[in-house]
Design a protein around this motif. Structure first.
Motif, PDB file in Angstrom:
ATOM      1  N   ARG A  84      -9.184  76.900 131.996  1.00  7.17           N
ATOM      2  CA  ARG A  84     -10.519  76.276 131.985  1.00  7.17           C
ATOM      3  C   ARG A  84     -10.507  74.952 132.736  1.00  7.17           C
ATOM      4  N   ARG A  85     -10.968  74.980 133.997  1.00  5.94           N
ATOM      5  CA  ARG A  85     -10.995  73.741 134.777  1.00  5.94           C
ATOM      6  C   ARG A  85     -12.284  72.959 134.498  1.00  5.94           C
ATOM      7  N   MET A  86     -12.134  71.623 134.331  1.00  7.45           N
ATOM      8  CA  MET A  86     -13.312  70.752 134.195  1.00  7.45           C
ATOM      9  C   MET A  86     -13.080  69.479 134.993  1.00  7.45           C
ATOM     10  N   PHE A  87     -14.151  68.840 135.376  1.00  9.41           N
ATOM     11  CA  PHE A  87     -14.078  67.538 136.030  1.00  9.41           C
ATOM     12  C   PHE A  87     -14.115  66.516 134.897  1.00  9.41           C
ATOM     13  N   ALA A  88     -13.044  65.747 134.727  1.00  7.58           N
ATOM     14  CA  ALA A  88     -12.964  64.863 133.558  1.00  7.58           C
ATOM     15  C   ALA A  88     -13.519  63.470 133.838  1.00  7.58           C
ATOM     16  N   GLY A  89     -13.378  62.985 135.063  1.00  9.49           N
ATOM     17  CA  GLY A  89     -13.872  61.631 135.340  1.00  9.49           C
ATOM     18  C   GLY A  89     -13.336  61.113 136.655  1.00  9.49           C
ATOM     19  N   SER A 117      -2.209  66.203 124.459  1.00  6.36           N
ATOM     20  CA  SER A 117      -2.625  67.059 123.366  1.00  6.36           C
ATOM     21  C   SER A 117      -3.980  66.543 122.881  1.00  6.36           C
ATOM     22  N   GLY A 118      -5.011  67.372 122.968  1.00  5.54           N
ATOM     23  CA  GLY A 118      -6.345  66.935 122.567  1.00  5.54           C
ATOM     24  C   GLY A 118      -6.873  67.764 121.423  1.00  5.54           C
ATOM     25  N   ARG A 119      -8.047  67.378 120.907  1.00  9.57           N
ATOM     26  CA  ARG A 119      -8.658  68.138 119.802  1.00  9.57           C
ATOM     27  C   ARG A 119      -8.964  69.565 120.239  1.00  9.57           C
ATOM     28  N   SER A 120      -9.174  69.758 121.560  1.00 10.35           N
ATOM     29  CA  SER A 120      -9.508  71.106 122.040  1.00 10.35           C
ATOM     30  C   SER A 120      -8.261  71.894 122.441  1.00 10.35           C
ATOM     31  N   THR A 122      -4.148  71.915 124.347  1.00  9.54           N
ATOM     32  CA  THR A 122      -3.351  71.214 125.370  1.00  9.54           C
ATOM     33  C   THR A 122      -4.196  71.027 126.619  1.00  9.54           C
ATOM     34  N   LEU A 123      -4.084  69.821 127.186  1.00 12.97           N
ATOM     35  CA  LEU A 123      -4.877  69.476 128.367  1.00 12.97           C
ATOM     36  C   LEU A 123      -3.913  69.080 129.474  1.00 12.97           C
ATOM     37  N   ALA A 124      -4.113  69.616 130.671  1.00 12.35           N
ATOM     38  CA  ALA A 124      -3.302  69.172 131.815  1.00 12.35           C
ATOM     39  C   ALA A 124      -4.232  68.411 132.753  1.00 12.35           C
ATOM     40  N   ARG A 194     -18.065  79.525 138.545  1.00 10.14           N
ATOM     41  CA  ARG A 194     -19.130  80.374 138.000  1.00 10.14           C
ATOM     42  C   ARG A 194     -19.769  79.794 136.743  1.00 10.14           C
ATOM     43  N   ILE A 195     -19.141  78.818 136.099  1.00  8.28           N
ATOM     44  CA  ILE A 195     -19.751  78.238 134.884  1.00  8.28           C
ATOM     45  C   ILE A 195     -21.073  77.535 135.188  1.00  8.28           C
ATOM     46  N   HIS A 196     -21.312  77.245 136.494  1.00  8.16           N
ATOM     47  CA  HIS A 196     -22.520  76.488 136.846  1.00  8.16           C
ATOM     48  C   HIS A 196     -23.696  77.386 137.240  1.00  8.16           C
ATOM     49  N   VAL A 213     -23.475  71.798 133.224  1.00  9.11           N
ATOM     50  CA  VAL A 213     -23.898  70.808 134.223  1.00  9.11           C
ATOM     51  C   VAL A 213     -22.639  70.211 134.863  1.00  9.11           C
ATOM     52  N   HIS A 214     -22.610  70.173 136.186  1.00  6.80           N
ATOM     53  CA  HIS A 214     -21.450  69.617 136.894  1.00  6.80           C
ATOM     54  C   HIS A 214     -21.287  68.138 136.507  1.00  6.80           C
ATOM     55  N   GLY A 215     -20.046  67.722 136.214  1.00  8.52           N
ATOM     56  CA  GLY A 215     -19.806  66.299 135.938  1.00  8.52           C
ATOM     57  C   GLY A 215     -20.274  65.421 137.097  1.00  8.52           C
ATOM     58  N   GLY A 241     -16.224  62.056 131.506  1.00  6.78           N
ATOM     59  CA  GLY A 241     -16.982  63.114 130.839  1.00  6.78           C
ATOM     60  C   GLY A 241     -16.396  63.330 129.454  1.00  6.78           C
ATOM     61  N   LEU A 242     -17.217  63.159 128.425  1.00  7.68           N
ATOM     62  CA  LEU A 242     -16.716  63.240 127.047  1.00  7.68           C
ATOM     63  C   LEU A 242     -17.064  64.562 126.374  1.00  7.68           C
ATOM     64  N   ALA A 243     -18.153  65.153 126.802  1.00  2.18           N
ATOM     65  CA  ALA A 243     -18.573  66.450 126.241  1.00  2.18           C
ATOM     66  C   ALA A 243     -19.442  67.138 127.288  1.00  2.18           C
ATOM     67  N   PRO A 244     -19.361  68.462 127.388  1.00  4.75           N
ATOM     68  CA  PRO A 244     -20.166  69.119 128.417  1.00  4.75           C
ATOM     69  C   PRO A 244     -21.661  69.087 128.109  1.00  4.75           C
TER      70      PRO A 244
HETATM   71  C1  LIG Z   1     -17.199  69.955 139.218  1.00  2.00           C
HETATM   72  C2  LIG Z   1     -16.141  70.558 138.383  1.00  2.00           C
HETATM   73  C3  LIG Z   1     -16.214  70.807 137.054  1.00  2.00           C
HETATM   74  C4  LIG Z   1     -17.227  70.323 136.154  1.00  2.00           C
HETATM   75  O1  LIG Z   1     -18.139  69.660 136.507  1.00  2.00           O
HETATM   76  S1  LIG Z   1     -17.020  70.757 134.479  1.00  2.00           S
HETATM   77  C5  LIG Z   1     -18.336  69.875 133.673  1.00  2.00           C
HETATM   78  C6  LIG Z   1     -18.143  68.405 133.589  1.00  2.00           C
HETATM   79  N1  LIG Z   1     -17.049  67.997 132.721  1.00  2.00           N
HETATM   80  C7  LIG Z   1     -17.168  67.987 131.399  1.00  2.00           C
HETATM   81  O2  LIG Z   1     -18.187  68.388 130.873  1.00  2.00           O
HETATM   82  C8  LIG Z   1     -15.981  67.474 130.612  1.00  2.00           C
HETATM   83  C9  LIG Z   1     -16.448  66.894 129.318  1.00  2.00           C
HETATM   84  N2  LIG Z   1     -15.301  66.507 128.479  1.00  2.00           N
HETATM   85  C10 LIG Z   1     -14.769  67.320 127.569  1.00  2.00           C
HETATM   86  O3  LIG Z   1     -15.212  68.454 127.399  1.00  2.00           O
HETATM   87  C11 LIG Z   1     -13.635  66.763 126.757  1.00  2.00           C
HETATM   88  O4  LIG Z   1     -13.572  65.371 126.889  1.00  2.00           O
HETATM   89  C12 LIG Z   1     -12.250  67.345 127.174  1.00  2.00           C
HETATM   90  C13 LIG Z   1     -11.907  67.020 128.624  1.00  2.00           C
HETATM   91  C14 LIG Z   1     -12.228  68.872 126.964  1.00  2.00           C
HETATM   92  C15 LIG Z   1     -11.167  66.706 126.276  1.00  2.00           C
HETATM   93  O5  LIG Z   1     -11.591  66.796 124.951  1.00  2.00           O
HETATM   94  P1  LIG Z   1     -10.556  66.757 123.732  1.00  2.00           P
HETATM   95  O6  LIG Z   1     -11.385  66.591 122.503  1.00  2.00           O
HETATM   96  O7  LIG Z   1      -9.631  67.909 123.746  1.00  2.00           O
HETATM   97  O8  LIG Z   1      -9.708  65.461 124.054  1.00  2.00           O
HETATM   98  P2  LIG Z   1      -9.434  64.197 123.135  1.00  2.00           P
HETATM   99  O9  LIG Z   1     -10.679  63.385 123.036  1.00  2.00           O
HETATM  100  O10 LIG Z   1      -8.783  64.660 121.871  1.00  2.00           O
HETATM  101  O11 LIG Z   1      -8.411  63.359 124.009  1.00  2.00           O
HETATM  102  C16 LIG Z   1      -7.082  63.811 124.237  1.00  2.00           C
HETATM  103  C17 LIG Z   1      -6.464  62.948 125.328  1.00  2.00           C
HETATM  104  O12 LIG Z   1      -7.131  63.227 126.565  1.00  2.00           O
HETATM  105  C18 LIG Z   1      -7.744  62.030 127.068  1.00  2.00           C
HETATM  106  N3  LIG Z   1      -9.065  62.398 127.613  1.00  2.00           N
HETATM  107  C19 LIG Z   1     -10.039  63.051 126.959  1.00  2.00           C
HETATM  108  N4  LIG Z   1     -11.104  63.218 127.770  1.00  2.00           N
HETATM  109  C20 LIG Z   1     -10.777  62.639 128.938  1.00  2.00           C
HETATM  110  C21 LIG Z   1     -11.462  62.458 130.165  1.00  2.00           C
HETATM  111  N5  LIG Z   1     -12.714  62.904 130.335  1.00  2.00           N
HETATM  112  N6  LIG Z   1     -10.838  61.806 131.165  1.00  2.00           N
HETATM  113  C22 LIG Z   1      -9.575  61.326 131.039  1.00  2.00           C
HETATM  114  N7  LIG Z   1      -8.873  61.473 129.874  1.00  2.00           N
HETATM  115  C23 LIG Z   1      -9.471  62.109 128.857  1.00  2.00           C
HETATM  116  C24 LIG Z   1      -7.897  61.117 125.869  1.00  2.00           C
HETATM  117  O13 LIG Z   1      -7.958  59.762 126.255  1.00  2.00           O
HETATM  118  C25 LIG Z   1      -6.645  61.444 125.096  1.00  2.00           C
HETATM  119  O14 LIG Z   1      -5.570  60.783 125.733  1.00  2.00           O
HETATM  120  P3  LIG Z   1      -4.445  59.991 124.911  1.00  2.00           P
HETATM  121  O15 LIG Z   1      -3.574  59.379 125.979  1.00  2.00           O
HETATM  122  O16 LIG Z   1      -5.185  58.979 124.088  1.00  2.00           O
HETATM  123  O17 LIG Z   1      -3.750  61.028 124.093  1.00  2.00           O
HETATM  124  C26 LIG Z   1     -14.889  70.927 139.056  1.00  2.00           C
HETATM  125  O18 LIG Z   1     -14.023  71.524 138.391  1.00  2.00           O
HETATM  126  O19 LIG Z   1     -14.715  70.607 140.244  1.00  2.00           O
END
Ligand SMILES: C/C(=C\C(=O)SCCNC(=O)CCNC(=O)[C@H](O)C(C)(C)COP(=O)(O)OP(=O)(O)OC[C@H]1O[C@@H](n2cnc3c(N)ncnc32)[C@H](O)[C@@H]1OP(=O)(O)O)C(=O)O
Length: 285
Positions: A84-89, A117-120, A122-124, A194-196, A213-215, A241-244
């Motif tokens: 599952r690829r996402m744009f995180a920030g 390791s996140g609530r969702s 393992t995250l790479a 395709r998610i978009h 929605v694209h980040g 991006g914190l939640a989709p």
């Molecule tokens: C274009 C394109 C793709 C897209 O546009 S996809 C749509 C846009 N993106 C989103 O909607 C992403 C929204 N974010 C999320 O869904 C969640 O934040 C995510 C990424 C799934 C992570 O959620 P978790 O609940 O599993 O993570 P935690 O809050 O438990 O955090 C775990 C550690 O990860 C770090 N972290 C969390 N989110 C981010 C982030 N957005 N950026 C950077 N780092 C993040 C968090 O700080 C924790 O780190 P520690 O060092 O403290 O352990 C395309 O593909 O091109």
């Protein structure tokens, strides 16, 4: 955890160079998508901040797309096994505006690959540094975080609640992220994920309740709110991006002026939760 990143150590430092002539065509199409009839977009005009995303498009042949629509991993991007690829920030610094109609170069560099390791699950995270040059000078530096997630349980449909009252020094806009907007953004960025745009795929394969929605679209909408309301050159911008967000209900974007040089921005999901937070450093007056 460290073993997995060691597997990808050879990707760190990989580079890819892309040239683009920054033709006005893409900027004019982006302006149409954003209902912007005001910005001058002729040869020589400054490209508005973040509009460089409408250039330097991916060039992977169709035969090399993965089932999700992204270019297959293992080329420039490492072959992370999580699907599952996402744009995180991203974090960026604007040194000089890119000028429309003049050749420009983007150099991409894989800077870091980190497992968390996140609530969702393992995250790479793969961090990619992009440097944009024109006339031999560095114009924009941007570090993007792309996250790859393990498959998880399906996400629930967001509830629609009231947004919190706006602070006095804030302005806001309601955005309706309908499929026409998402399609145009996918087309403008040549993003085939395709998610978009493919609802059955988004729901049945990736477990989202609707189209995602694209980040970068949310980030562009935040920047456009700032551009219209604050109308000052931006020096630094970062977002996470914190939640989709989904095409299922409108969301709200908010810009709050903190002081003479700083603003905070956020996109609030239909249930009031912050889906994206961003901060801006304006150029000195
Ligand atoms: C274009 C394109 C793709 C897209 O546009 S996809 C749509 C846009 N993106 C989103 O909607 C992403 C929204 N974010 C999320 O869904 C969640 O934040 C995510 C990424 C799934 C992570 O959620 P978790 O609940 O599993 O993570 P935690 O809050 O438990 O955090 C775990 C550690 O990860 C770090 N972290 C969390 N989110 C981010 C982030 N957005 N950026 C950077 N780092 C993040 C968090 O700080 C924790 O780190 P520690 O060092 O403290 O352990 C395309 O593909 O091109």
């Amino acid at each position: 955890m460290s073993e997995v990143t060691a597997d990808y150590a050879e990707w760190i430092g990989r580079q890819e160079t892309t040239d683009d002539d920054l033709s006005p065509t893409a900027a004019l199409a982006a302006a149409a998508m954003l209902d912007d009839t005001q910005t001058a977009l002729e040869a020589g005009s400054a490209l508005p901040p973040l509009w460089h995303w409408f250039y330097f498009l991916p060039r992977a042949p169709q035969a090399l797309l993965d089932v999700d629509g992204h270019p297959q991993r293992g080329g420039f991007m490492p072959p992370i096994p999580y699907p599952r690829r996402m744009f995180a920030g991203a974090r960026m610094r604007f040194h000089h505006p890119l000028r429309i109609g003049q050749p420009a170069r983007r150099v991409a560099l894989i800077r870091d690959i980190r497992l968390k390791s996140g609530r969702s699950g393992t995250l790479a995270f793969v961090s990619v540094l992009y440097c944009y040059y024109q006339d031999g000078r560095l114009c924009v530096e941007e570090e993007q975080d792309i996250v790859y997630r393990e498959p998880g349980p399906a996400l629930a449909c967001p509830r629609v609640l009231d947004w919190p009252p706006l602070p006095a020094n804030a302005c806001a806009r309601i955005v309706t992220p309908d499929p026409r907007l998402l399609f145009r953004f996918s087309a403008l960025t040549f993003n085939a994920h395709r998610i978009h745009y493919d609802r059955p795929y988004a729901i049945e394969e990736e477990g989202y309740p609707g189209l995602v929605v694209h980040g970068p679209l949310t980030a562009v909408l935040l920047m456009e709110l700032l551009r219209r309301e604050v109308a000052r050159p931006v020096q630094e911008f970062s977002f996470r991006g914190l939640a989709p967000l989904f095409d299922l209900a409108p969301f709200r974007i908010v810009c709050t002026t903190l002081n003479e040089r700083q603003c905070s921005l956020e996109a609030q999901a239909p249930d009031g939760v912050t889906a994206m937070s961003a901060s801006v450093e304006l150029a000195p007056l």
